[in-house]
Design a protein around this motif. Structure first.
Motif, PDB file in Angstrom:
ATOM      1  N   PRO A 109       0.813  -1.232   0.000  1.00  0.00           N
ATOM      2  CA  PRO A 109       0.000   0.000   0.000  1.00  0.00           C
ATOM      3  C   PRO A 109       0.837   1.268   0.000  1.00  0.00           C
ATOM      4  CG  PRO A 109      -0.848  -1.585   1.590  1.00  0.00           C
ATOM      5  CD  PRO A 109       0.486  -2.100   1.146  1.00  0.00           C
ATOM      6  N   SER A 110       1.932   1.280   0.746  1.00  0.00           N
ATOM      7  CA  SER A 110       2.789   2.460   0.772  1.00  0.00           C
ATOM      8  C   SER A 110       3.400   2.711  -0.599  1.00  0.00           C
ATOM      9  CB  SER A 110       3.893   2.275   1.819  1.00  0.00           C
ATOM     10  OG  SER A 110       3.331   2.111   3.110  1.00  0.00           O
ATOM     11  N   LEU A 111       3.821   1.631  -1.252  1.00  0.00           N
ATOM     12  CA  LEU A 111       4.405   1.774  -2.584  1.00  0.00           C
ATOM     13  C   LEU A 111       3.372   2.277  -3.579  1.00  0.00           C
ATOM     14  CD1 LEU A 111       6.796   1.380  -4.482  1.00  0.00           C
ATOM     15  CD2 LEU A 111       6.074  -1.004  -4.786  1.00  0.00           C
ATOM     16  N   ALA A 112       2.152   1.752  -3.510  1.00  0.00           N
ATOM     17  CA  ALA A 112       1.097   2.195  -4.423  1.00  0.00           C
ATOM     18  C   ALA A 112       0.771   3.669  -4.209  1.00  0.00           C
ATOM     19  CB  ALA A 112      -0.151   1.334  -4.229  1.00  0.00           C
ATOM     20  N   SER A 113       0.713   4.091  -2.950  1.00  0.00           N
ATOM     21  CA  SER A 113       0.435   5.495  -2.649  1.00  0.00           C
ATOM     22  C   SER A 113       1.553   6.396  -3.164  1.00  0.00           C
ATOM     23  CB  SER A 113       0.274   5.674  -1.136  1.00  0.00           C
ATOM     24  OG  SER A 113       0.049   7.022  -0.810  1.00  0.00           O
ATOM     25  N   PHE A 114       2.786   5.934  -3.027  1.00  0.00           N
ATOM     26  CA  PHE A 114       3.928   6.716  -3.523  1.00  0.00           C
ATOM     27  C   PHE A 114       3.870   6.876  -5.037  1.00  0.00           C
ATOM     28  CE2 PHE A 114       8.214   6.682  -5.328  1.00  0.00           C
ATOM     29  CZ  PHE A 114       8.746   7.828  -4.756  1.00  0.00           C
ATOM     30  N   VAL A 115       3.523   5.796  -5.736  1.00  0.00           N
ATOM     31  CA  VAL A 115       3.438   5.853  -7.202  1.00  0.00           C
ATOM     32  C   VAL A 115       2.342   6.814  -7.636  1.00  0.00           C
ATOM     33  CG1 VAL A 115       2.889   4.513  -9.269  1.00  0.00           C
ATOM     34  CG2 VAL A 115       4.417   3.562  -7.529  1.00  0.00           C
ATOM     35  N   GLN A 116       1.170   6.743  -6.960  1.00  0.00           N
ATOM     36  CA  GLN A 116       0.069   7.637  -7.302  1.00  0.00           C
ATOM     37  C   GLN A 116       0.442   9.100  -7.069  1.00  0.00           C
ATOM     38  OE1 GLN A 116      -2.742   6.843  -8.760  1.00  0.00           O
ATOM     39  NE2 GLN A 116      -2.518   4.633  -8.692  1.00  0.00           N
ATOM     40  N   SER A 117       1.126   9.360  -5.966  1.00  0.00           N
ATOM     41  CA  SER A 117       1.542  10.737  -5.671  1.00  0.00           C
ATOM     42  C   SER A 117       2.538  11.237  -6.707  1.00  0.00           C
ATOM     43  CB  SER A 117       2.167  10.800  -4.273  1.00  0.00           C
ATOM     44  OG  SER A 117       1.226  10.453  -3.282  1.00  0.00           O
ATOM     45  N   VAL A 167       0.480  26.431 -33.338  1.00  0.00           N
ATOM     46  CA  VAL A 167       0.584  25.554 -32.169  1.00  0.00           C
ATOM     47  C   VAL A 167       2.056  25.421 -31.766  1.00  0.00           C
ATOM     48  CG1 VAL A 167       0.177  23.232 -31.271  1.00  0.00           C
ATOM     49  CG2 VAL A 167      -1.496  24.276 -32.814  1.00  0.00           C
ATOM     50  N   LEU A 168       2.332  25.726 -30.507  1.00  0.00           N
ATOM     51  CA  LEU A 168       3.706  25.676 -30.000  1.00  0.00           C
ATOM     52  C   LEU A 168       4.019  24.408 -29.208  1.00  0.00           C
ATOM     53  CD1 LEU A 168       3.939  29.354 -28.654  1.00  0.00           C
ATOM     54  CD2 LEU A 168       4.720  28.485 -30.875  1.00  0.00           C
ATOM     55  N   ARG A 169       3.019  23.897 -28.487  1.00  0.00           N
ATOM     56  CA  ARG A 169       3.253  22.736 -27.621  1.00  0.00           C
ATOM     57  C   ARG A 169       1.927  22.040 -27.337  1.00  0.00           C
ATOM     58  NH1 ARG A 169       6.360  23.356 -21.878  1.00  0.00           N
ATOM     59  NH2 ARG A 169       8.057  23.970 -23.298  1.00  0.00           N
ATOM     60  N   VAL A 170       2.000  20.728 -27.124  1.00  0.00           N
ATOM     61  CA  VAL A 170       0.825  19.949 -26.730  1.00  0.00           C
ATOM     62  C   VAL A 170       1.181  19.141 -25.496  1.00  0.00           C
ATOM     63  CG1 VAL A 170      -0.001  19.798 -29.108  1.00  0.00           C
ATOM     64  CG2 VAL A 170       1.408  17.959 -28.171  1.00  0.00           C
ATOM     65  N   GLY A 171       0.163  18.725 -24.756  1.00  0.00           N
ATOM     66  CA  GLY A 171       0.395  17.920 -23.557  1.00  0.00           C
ATOM     67  C   GLY A 171      -0.876  17.233 -23.121  1.00  0.00           C
ATOM     68  N   ALA A 172      -0.739  16.298 -22.166  1.00  0.00           N
ATOM     69  CA  ALA A 172      -1.896  15.564 -21.662  1.00  0.00           C
ATOM     70  C   ALA A 172      -1.588  15.032 -20.275  1.00  0.00           C
ATOM     71  CB  ALA A 172      -2.271  14.431 -22.610  1.00  0.00           C
ATOM     72  N   ALA A 173      -2.644  14.793 -19.524  1.00  0.00           N
ATOM     73  CA  ALA A 173      -2.516  14.200 -18.196  1.00  0.00           C
ATOM     74  C   ALA A 173      -3.569  13.112 -18.048  1.00  0.00           C
ATOM     75  CB  ALA A 173      -2.681  15.256 -17.114  1.00  0.00           C
ATOM     76  N   ASP A 174      -3.709  12.299 -19.093  1.00  0.00           N
ATOM     77  CA  ASP A 174      -4.753  11.280 -19.141  1.00  0.00           C
ATOM     78  C   ASP A 174      -4.334  10.055 -18.333  1.00  0.00           C
ATOM     79  OD1 ASP A 174      -7.060  10.033 -19.722  1.00  0.00           O
ATOM     80  OD2 ASP A 174      -6.615   9.611 -21.831  1.00  0.00           O
ATOM     81  N   ILE A 175      -4.407  10.187 -17.006  1.00  0.00           N
ATOM     82  CA  ILE A 175      -4.059   9.107 -16.089  1.00  0.00           C
ATOM     83  C   ILE A 175      -5.340   8.538 -15.509  1.00  0.00           C
ATOM     84  CG2 ILE A 175      -2.854   8.534 -13.943  1.00  0.00           C
ATOM     85  CD1 ILE A 175      -0.955  10.831 -14.517  1.00  0.00           C
ATOM     86  N   PRO A 176      -5.490   7.211 -15.464  1.00  0.00           N
ATOM     87  CA  PRO A 176      -6.719   6.627 -14.900  1.00  0.00           C
ATOM     88  C   PRO A 176      -6.992   7.117 -13.481  1.00  0.00           C
ATOM     89  CG  PRO A 176      -5.423   4.943 -16.011  1.00  0.00           C
ATOM     90  CD  PRO A 176      -4.571   6.178 -15.986  1.00  0.00           C
ATOM     91  N   GLY A 177      -8.192   7.604 -13.266  1.00  0.00           N
ATOM     92  CA  GLY A 177      -8.579   8.085 -11.941  1.00  0.00           C
ATOM     93  C   GLY A 177      -8.303   9.553 -11.698  1.00  0.00           C
ATOM     94  N   LEU A 178      -7.578  10.214 -12.596  1.00  0.00           N
ATOM     95  CA  LEU A 178      -7.250  11.630 -12.406  1.00  0.00           C
ATOM     96  C   LEU A 178      -8.417  12.505 -12.842  1.00  0.00           C
ATOM     97  CD1 LEU A 178      -5.066  13.843 -11.803  1.00  0.00           C
ATOM     98  CD2 LEU A 178      -4.534  13.753 -14.257  1.00  0.00           C
ATOM     99  N   THR A 179      -8.747  13.485 -12.013  1.00  0.00           N
ATOM    100  CA  THR A 179      -9.787  14.462 -12.362  1.00  0.00           C
ATOM    101  C   THR A 179      -9.211  15.868 -12.224  1.00  0.00           C
ATOM    102  OG1 THR A 179     -10.633  14.515 -10.088  1.00  0.00           O
ATOM    103  CG2 THR A 179     -11.652  12.959 -11.615  1.00  0.00           C
ATOM    104  N   VAL A 180      -9.702  16.774 -13.059  1.00  0.00           N
ATOM    105  CA  VAL A 180      -9.255  18.168 -13.026  1.00  0.00           C
ATOM    106  C   VAL A 180     -10.485  19.057 -12.876  1.00  0.00           C
ATOM    107  CG1 VAL A 180      -8.012  20.015 -14.197  1.00  0.00           C
ATOM    108  CG2 VAL A 180      -7.282  17.639 -14.501  1.00  0.00           C
TER     109      VAL A 180
END
Length: 231
Positions: A80-88, A163-176
């Motif tokens: 669990p600690s490792l999973a939390s660290f990865v998510q953070s 267009v100068l730059r593109v990006g994404a943060a499409d991570i499962p479970g992530l909300t903005v």
């Protein structure tokens, strides 16, 4: 005439006796040393056999089960600690990427003397990416020179938007979650001041993952700050 005197045999007898005794002592010493050597060899062989027997013995079934139980307990605590660290780490990476895009847009607006906009996009990696009001910020974003300042990439401007730059943060479970002012885009003017959809300067974007959040706050002057917290 005096009678002839013959040498006495006493000295010879004594020497012979001493020699015999020395030989006898030497023989006994050799035999004693041989016996001691054999005794030591027997002890060494016994120790070697004992060590070999211990080495071949290994673990018992009880010892193996206890070891596996302890390993399982430690693993259950570590996972669990490792999973939390990865998510953070993923959350920080996504927020840093979006923050980098916003700071880049502001610096380019000041350098070029034109408005530069960051809009949300559902196809940032397409050959011809576009802004979209139905997209979400976690799907992606575009950084572009917005010559007509309408908040979307189009070819109607003169010159065309770039267009100068593109990006994404499409991570499962992530909300903005964004302030209504920044629901579609964030635009920077040539003096570095930010402007949103509601023509206001300030607002925030909150990125949440696994009950942890990174909040990107844009002030009235267009400067950006990041804070951490709970969702």
């Amino acid at each position: 005439m005096q009678p002839t005197s013959w040498p006495s045999n006493e000295g010879r007898d004594v020497g012979f006796e001493r020699t015999s005794l020395c030989k006898a002592c030497t023989g006994k010493g050799v035999k004693s040393r041989r016996k001691m050597s054999k005794h030591r060899e027997i002890e060494v062989l016994a120790l070697m056999r004992t060590s070999s027997a211990n080495a071949m013995q290994g673990f018992t079934l009880v010892e193996l089960l206890v070891t596996l139980t302890i390993a399982a307990i430690l693993l259950s605590l570590a996972v669990p600690s490792l999973a939390s660290f990865v998510q953070s780490a993923r959350l920080r990476g996504s927020s840093n990427e979006l923050a980098s895009a916003l700071m880049f847009a502001r610096s380019e607006a000041i350098k070029r003397g034109h408005a530069v906009t960051v809009c949300k996009s559902e196809n940032p990696n397409a050959l011809d990416p576009s802004c979209g009001t139905s997209a979400t910020w976690q799907q992606g974003w575009l950084v572009f020179v917005d010559h007509d300042r309408d908040g979307v990439v189009d070819g109607s401007a003169t010159p065309s938007d770039l267009v100068l730059r593109v990006g994404a943060a499409d991570i499962p479970g992530l909300t903005v979650s964004v302030a209504s002012n920044f629901r579609n885009y964030i635009q920077y003017t040539s003096n570095g001041v930010s402007v949103g959809s509601d023509k206001l300067a300030d607002g925030n974007l909150s990125m949440c993952l696994n009950n942890k959040s990174q909040v990107l706050t844009i002030g009235t002057t267009g400067r950006l700050s990041i804070s951490s917290g709970a969702c």
